[in-house]
Design a protein around this motif. Structure first.
Motif, PDB file in Angstrom:
ATOM      1  N   SER A 251      71.704  20.947  73.246  1.00 24.47           N
ATOM      2  CA  SER A 251      72.987  20.668  72.493  1.00 24.47           C
ATOM      3  C   SER A 251      72.877  21.337  71.145  1.00 24.47           C
ATOM      4  CB  SER A 251      73.872  19.700  72.444  1.00 24.47           C
ATOM      5  OG  SER A 251      74.168  19.228  73.789  1.00 24.47           O
ATOM      6  N   PHE A 252      71.694  21.154  70.549  1.00 24.87           N
ATOM      7  CA  PHE A 252      71.402  21.475  69.104  1.00 24.87           C
ATOM      8  C   PHE A 252      70.887  22.949  69.031  1.00 24.87           C
ATOM      9  CE2 PHE A 252      70.718  16.900  69.429  1.00 24.87           C
ATOM     10  CZ  PHE A 252      71.654  16.306  68.501  1.00 24.87           C
ATOM     11  N   GLN A 430      80.966  19.177  72.051  1.00 24.06           N
ATOM     12  CA  GLN A 430      80.793  20.534  72.029  1.00 24.06           C
ATOM     13  C   GLN A 430      81.294  21.609  70.925  1.00 24.06           C
ATOM     14  OE1 GLN A 430      81.517  19.014  74.943  1.00 24.06           O
ATOM     15  NE2 GLN A 430      79.191  18.710  75.815  1.00 24.06           N
ATOM     16  N   GLU A 431      82.101  20.857  70.121  1.00 20.81           N
ATOM     17  CA  GLU A 431      83.025  21.453  69.449  1.00 20.81           C
ATOM     18  C   GLU A 431      83.928  22.769  69.820  1.00 20.81           C
ATOM     19  OE1 GLU A 431      80.784  20.993  65.147  1.00 20.81           O
ATOM     20  OE2 GLU A 431      79.772  22.619  66.431  1.00 20.81           O
ATOM     21  N   PHE A 432      84.468  22.406  70.822  1.00 19.35           N
ATOM     22  CA  PHE A 432      85.293  23.285  71.714  1.00 19.35           C
ATOM     23  C   PHE A 432      86.641  22.589  71.908  1.00 19.35           C
ATOM     24  CE2 PHE A 432      87.401  25.284  75.464  1.00 19.35           C
ATOM     25  CZ  PHE A 432      87.274  26.394  75.070  1.00 19.35           C
ATOM     26  N   GLN A 433      87.671  23.264  71.940  1.00 23.75           N
ATOM     27  CA  GLN A 433      89.191  22.919  72.025  1.00 23.75           C
ATOM     28  C   GLN A 433      90.059  24.108  72.818  1.00 23.75           C
ATOM     29  OE1 GLN A 433      91.821  21.383  68.768  1.00 23.75           O
ATOM     30  NE2 GLN A 433      91.964  19.614  70.127  1.00 23.75           N
ATOM     31  N   GLY A 434      90.652  23.677  74.066  1.00 26.90           N
ATOM     32  CA  GLY A 434      91.417  24.584  74.566  1.00 26.90           C
ATOM     33  C   GLY A 434      92.554  25.070  73.681  1.00 26.90           C
ATOM     34  N   CYS A 478      83.938  29.500  66.728  1.00 24.79           N
ATOM     35  CA  CYS A 478      84.363  29.161  65.447  1.00 24.79           C
ATOM     36  C   CYS A 478      83.079  29.798  64.509  1.00 24.79           C
ATOM     37  CB  CYS A 478      83.845  27.612  65.127  1.00 24.79           C
ATOM     38  SG  CYS A 478      82.121  27.086  65.825  1.00 24.79           S
ATOM     39  N   PRO A 479      83.687  29.839  63.100  1.00 20.53           N
ATOM     40  CA  PRO A 479      82.443  30.048  62.038  1.00 20.53           C
ATOM     41  C   PRO A 479      81.370  29.284  62.128  1.00 20.53           C
ATOM     42  CG  PRO A 479      84.363  29.440  61.164  1.00 20.53           C
ATOM     43  CD  PRO A 479      84.977  29.159  62.565  1.00 20.53           C
ATOM     44  N   TYR A 480      79.967  29.566  62.469  1.00 18.26           N
ATOM     45  CA  TYR A 480      78.982  28.840  62.436  1.00 18.26           C
ATOM     46  C   TYR A 480      78.611  28.316  60.806  1.00 18.26           C
ATOM     47  CZ  TYR A 480      78.789  30.227  67.257  1.00 18.26           C
ATOM     48  OH  TYR A 480      78.995  30.455  68.583  1.00 18.26           O
ATOM     49  N   ILE A 481      77.742  27.132  60.750  1.00 22.23           N
ATOM     50  CA  ILE A 481      77.341  27.099  59.335  1.00 22.23           C
ATOM     51  C   ILE A 481      76.557  27.837  58.807  1.00 22.23           C
ATOM     52  CG2 ILE A 481      76.210  25.221  58.028  1.00 22.23           C
ATOM     53  CD1 ILE A 481      77.497  23.184  59.899  1.00 22.23           C
ATOM     54  N   ASP A 482      75.380  28.098  59.553  1.00 22.49           N
ATOM     55  CA  ASP A 482      74.386  29.286  59.058  1.00 22.49           C
ATOM     56  C   ASP A 482      73.499  29.708  60.415  1.00 22.49           C
ATOM     57  OD1 ASP A 482      72.491  30.522  57.656  1.00 22.49           O
ATOM     58  OD2 ASP A 482      71.403  28.659  56.896  1.00 22.49           O
ATOM     59  N   ASN A 485      69.880  30.915  60.281  1.00 24.74           N
ATOM     60  CA  ASN A 485      68.805  29.798  60.423  1.00 24.74           C
ATOM     61  C   ASN A 485      68.945  29.043  61.773  1.00 24.74           C
ATOM     62  OD1 ASN A 485      66.966  30.572  58.030  1.00 24.74           O
ATOM     63  ND2 ASN A 485      69.235  29.865  56.897  1.00 24.74           N
ATOM     64  N   PHE A 486      69.673  29.636  62.772  1.00 27.44           N
ATOM     65  CA  PHE A 486      69.841  28.827  63.999  1.00 27.44           C
ATOM     66  C   PHE A 486      70.779  27.713  63.859  1.00 27.44           C
ATOM     67  CE2 PHE A 486      65.909  31.401  64.302  1.00 27.44           C
ATOM     68  CZ  PHE A 486      66.332  32.132  65.220  1.00 27.44           C
ATOM     69  N   ASN A 487      71.610  27.488  62.838  1.00 30.78           N
ATOM     70  CA  ASN A 487      72.456  26.467  62.697  1.00 30.78           C
ATOM     71  C   ASN A 487      73.831  26.735  63.272  1.00 30.78           C
ATOM     72  OD1 ASN A 487      74.308  24.209  62.116  1.00 30.78           O
ATOM     73  ND2 ASN A 487      73.113  24.081  60.011  1.00 30.78           N
ATOM     74  N   PHE A 488      73.920  26.566  64.512  1.00 30.97           N
ATOM     75  CA  PHE A 488      75.013  27.009  65.172  1.00 30.97           C
ATOM     76  C   PHE A 488      76.239  26.101  65.315  1.00 30.97           C
ATOM     77  CE2 PHE A 488      71.775  29.748  66.819  1.00 30.97           C
ATOM     78  CZ  PHE A 488      72.357  31.002  66.708  1.00 30.97           C
ATOM     79  N   PHE A 489      76.209  24.977  64.461  1.00 28.27           N
ATOM     80  CA  PHE A 489      77.359  24.024  64.476  1.00 28.27           C
ATOM     81  C   PHE A 489      78.507  24.691  63.624  1.00 28.27           C
ATOM     82  CE2 PHE A 489      73.817  21.054  65.373  1.00 28.27           C
ATOM     83  CZ  PHE A 489      74.506  20.236  66.202  1.00 28.27           C
TER      84      PHE A 489
END
Length: 635
Positions: A251-252, A430-434, A478-482, A485-489
């Motif tokens: 998940s990370f 998972q930071e997902f919403q319908g 969504c717009p990812y943080i970074d 640098n593989f920060n896909f949150f």
């Protein structure tokens, strides 16, 4: 019996889209194309038939692998048997396919898109499969934008009783045992089938060693009883329970990895029906029910994380009426109405459950103005409890200008309403919403084809097709943080979701199939499909091979010994999830069958003879060289 000479025997073992290609017996009866019995060679649409004899010749375990040999059909599979498997027809994935087993619609109302996962469906109890390609919403409802797959389980075929037993063992600790019982009398037909499969499997993740096994048990039952000369009552039932190990992604990091995950999937379907003959009109009234439950027991991303157990459930209750009125040999009408309630039940819905009610009615005219011409016109209206009413239609024509030549054409409209999960699924981890504001997709499809028989038994068929879908529902990250640098949150306050894309996505191409008898005992079969599948912005639609080729050499080596060598090849495939182009692959299979008696057969099947390393989905493994031996008998 006049036949198109593309032999199922010759083409069944071909590459994806090669087997069964255009194997149509001109006076064979199909029901899927017009929702009433119709000679296959007189429909204006592309329909393929897989019979019980065809399945016995190849002894494939997986329905998905069997169907992937048909023209225009491809699959993506995430590892060994039991793992998630998506069939596509002319580039349209499972959300666009209506799948029925013994008249019971089996797509999962709790899935991300309402679709059927073919990963665990076995061929052992199946007697017949009809695959109708192209948009069929006007006959079968909104989910049939890409086609219809209609599956029938084994029953009685001749007077008296018959028992069958099949056993198979082979690579990856695989063992399968099947038993069937059938009875037929003057008024009653009954069939009961039971199958159990165990396999230690292989790792679903390419390049890793931990095997992902499966245990599957399936029971099916069907019954028909002629109450009077004009009334027949019937019922069908199936239940399948599968425990299947699978791998996943972290998940990370989103990296695929060996994981100790287990899915328990239970499916139950039941149907009762009455067939009533009243003068020149035949009626069918039926009530069906389907229920699916999935329990996912997954490891955490870190060694200290507790296991995550989640449950998903869904069911469907459907009531239908269909009538066929025959006015003459040249003119008949097919019409009917239906009502369906679909319900999903799991924690990721805002209230824990949600449902949709769909009611519909259709009418079709079948007209043969001349002996060499058949026309059909269909109109349907569906009312969705959320999205309102949607009309659909289909026109089809079949013209036979000369002996051995058939021209056919069809145009149809369709629609697909967003699923419950697409609208309301809430996956905060998972930071997902319908998206509850999604609109239905609307579609328009075309096909035109020619089939030609040649002197000496050679045949060739060519079909051009095009499917246009407006308002395609697609993933909106969504717009990812970074991401660099593989920060896909997701950035704070944002989530990934779904959205309608303005414009038209297009899936178009050409199917070519042929057969060339090399001798009285040997046939060379060919099937090739070209598919170009693109979104409204021109991007590739994922997992649809642009080039799909199959060759097979099938031979009867003696009165009792027969076999085949097949080659399958696919290239220019795009994995839309990871945004990568998958390598082309070519796989060779071989098999031999020996008739011990008229009712008993032994067989040997070698899959991936050259031990080719290839992927259908990026990062997921497929079987290396595998050997299976089996025995079947009836008495």
């Amino acid at each position: 019996m006049k036949r198109l000479q593309v032999s199922l025997l010759a083409l069944l073992a071909c590459a994806p889209n090669a087997g069964f290609a255009q194997d149509i017996i001109l006076d064979e009866i199909v029901v899927t194309a017009n929702r009433t019995e119709t000679e296959a060679g007189r429909t204006g649409v592309s329909v393929a038939v897989v019979t019980e004899d065809d399945l016995k010749r190849r002894r494939q375990v997986s329905v998905a692998e069997t169907l992937s040999r048909l023209p225009g059909v491809s699959l993506s599979q995430q590892g060994p048997f039991g793992n998630s498997t998506n069939l596509r027809v002319r580039g349209a994935d499972g959300r666009y396919l209506a799948v029925f087993i013994d008249g019971i619609k089996v797509s999962d109302p709790s899935a991300t898109q309402t679709s059927f996962d073919f990963g665990t469906l076995m061929t052992a109890d199946i007697s017949r499969i009809e695959v109708l390609r192209g948009s069929q919403s006007a006959l079968w409802g909104g989910s049939a934008v890409g086609g219809v797959i209609n599956i029938t389980t084994r029953g009685a075929t001749e007077e008296g009783t018959r028992q069958t037993i099949e056993a198979e063992a082979g690579s990856f600790g695989t063992a399968r045992l099947s038993y069937g019982y059938a009875l037929k009398s003057a008024t009653t037909e009954m069939g009961v089938n039971l199958t159990h499969l165990h396999s230690d499997g292989f790792s679903a993740i390419a390049g890793t060693a931990e095997a992902d096994g499966v245990d599957a048990t399936r029971l099916s039952f069907n019954l028909r009883h002629a109450l009077t000369d004009t009334v027949t009552l019937g019922a069908s039932l199936f239940r399948q329970v599968v425990q299947q190990e699978y791998d996943g992604s972290n998940s990370f990091t989103y990296a695929l990895e060996d994981q100790d995950n287990l899915q328990t999937r239970t499916e139950t379907g039941a149907r009762v029906f009455a067939e009533i003959a009243a003068g020149n009109t035949d009626h069918v009234v039926d009530l069906s029910w389907f229920d699916i439950g999935r329990k996912l027991d997954e490891q955490g991303d870190l060694p200290t994380d507790p296991r995550n157990v989640s449950r998903f459930g869904g069911d469907r209750l459907a009531l239908g009426w269909k009538a066929t009125t025959t006015l003459s040999d040249r003119l008949s009408f097919v019409y009917g109405a239906d009502a369906t309630q679909e319900r999903a039940d799991y924690d990721n819905l805002p209230d824990g459950s949600a449902d949709t009610v769909i009611t519909g009615a259709f009418g079709q005219v079948l007209w043969a103005p001349r002996d060499d011409l058949d026309l059909s016109a269909t109109l349907r209206a569906d009312h969705n409890s959320t999205f309102g009413t949607f009309p659909t239609g289909r026109l089809a024509a079949n013209w036979r200008p000369a002996d051995g030549t058939t021209l056919r054409a069809a145009v149809a409209t369709g629609f697909r309403a967003p699923s419950i999960d697409e609208r309301f699924g809430d996956y905060s981890i998972q930071e997902f919403q319908g998206n509850p504001d999604l609109s239905p997709e609307e579609s328009l499809s075309f096909e035109i084809g020619v089939e030609q028989d040649f002197t000496g038994g050679a045949t060739l068929s060519v079909t051009a097709f095009r499917l246009e879908i407006d308002n395609l529902v697609t993933y909106a990250p969504c717009p990812y943080i970074d991401p660099d640098n593989f920060n896909f949150f997701c950035q704070p306050g944002t989530v990934s979701t779904l959205e309608n894309i303005a414009g038209t996505s297009i899936r178009q191409g050409v199917e070519v199939a042929g057969a060339l008898p090399l001798s009285d005992t040997m046939t060379l079969g060919l099937a090739y499909t070209y598919t170009d599948a693109r979104t409204a912005t021109g991007g590739r639609i994922g997992f649809v091979p642009r080039h799909d080729l199959g060759l097979t050499l099938d031979a009867a080596l003696s009165d009792r010994l027969s076999g085949a060598v097949t080659l399958k090849s696919a290239s220019d495939r795009y994995d839309s999830f990871y945004g990568v182009t998958l390598d082309a692959y070519t796989v060779v299979n071989a098999e031999a069958r020996y008739d011990l008696t008229d009712t008993a057969q032994a067989y040997l099947r070698v899959e991936n003879v050259l031990d080719t390393d290839y992927e259908l989905v990026s990062g997921y493994a497929n079987s290396g060289r595998a050997v299976y031996v089996g025995f079947s008998a009836s008495f």
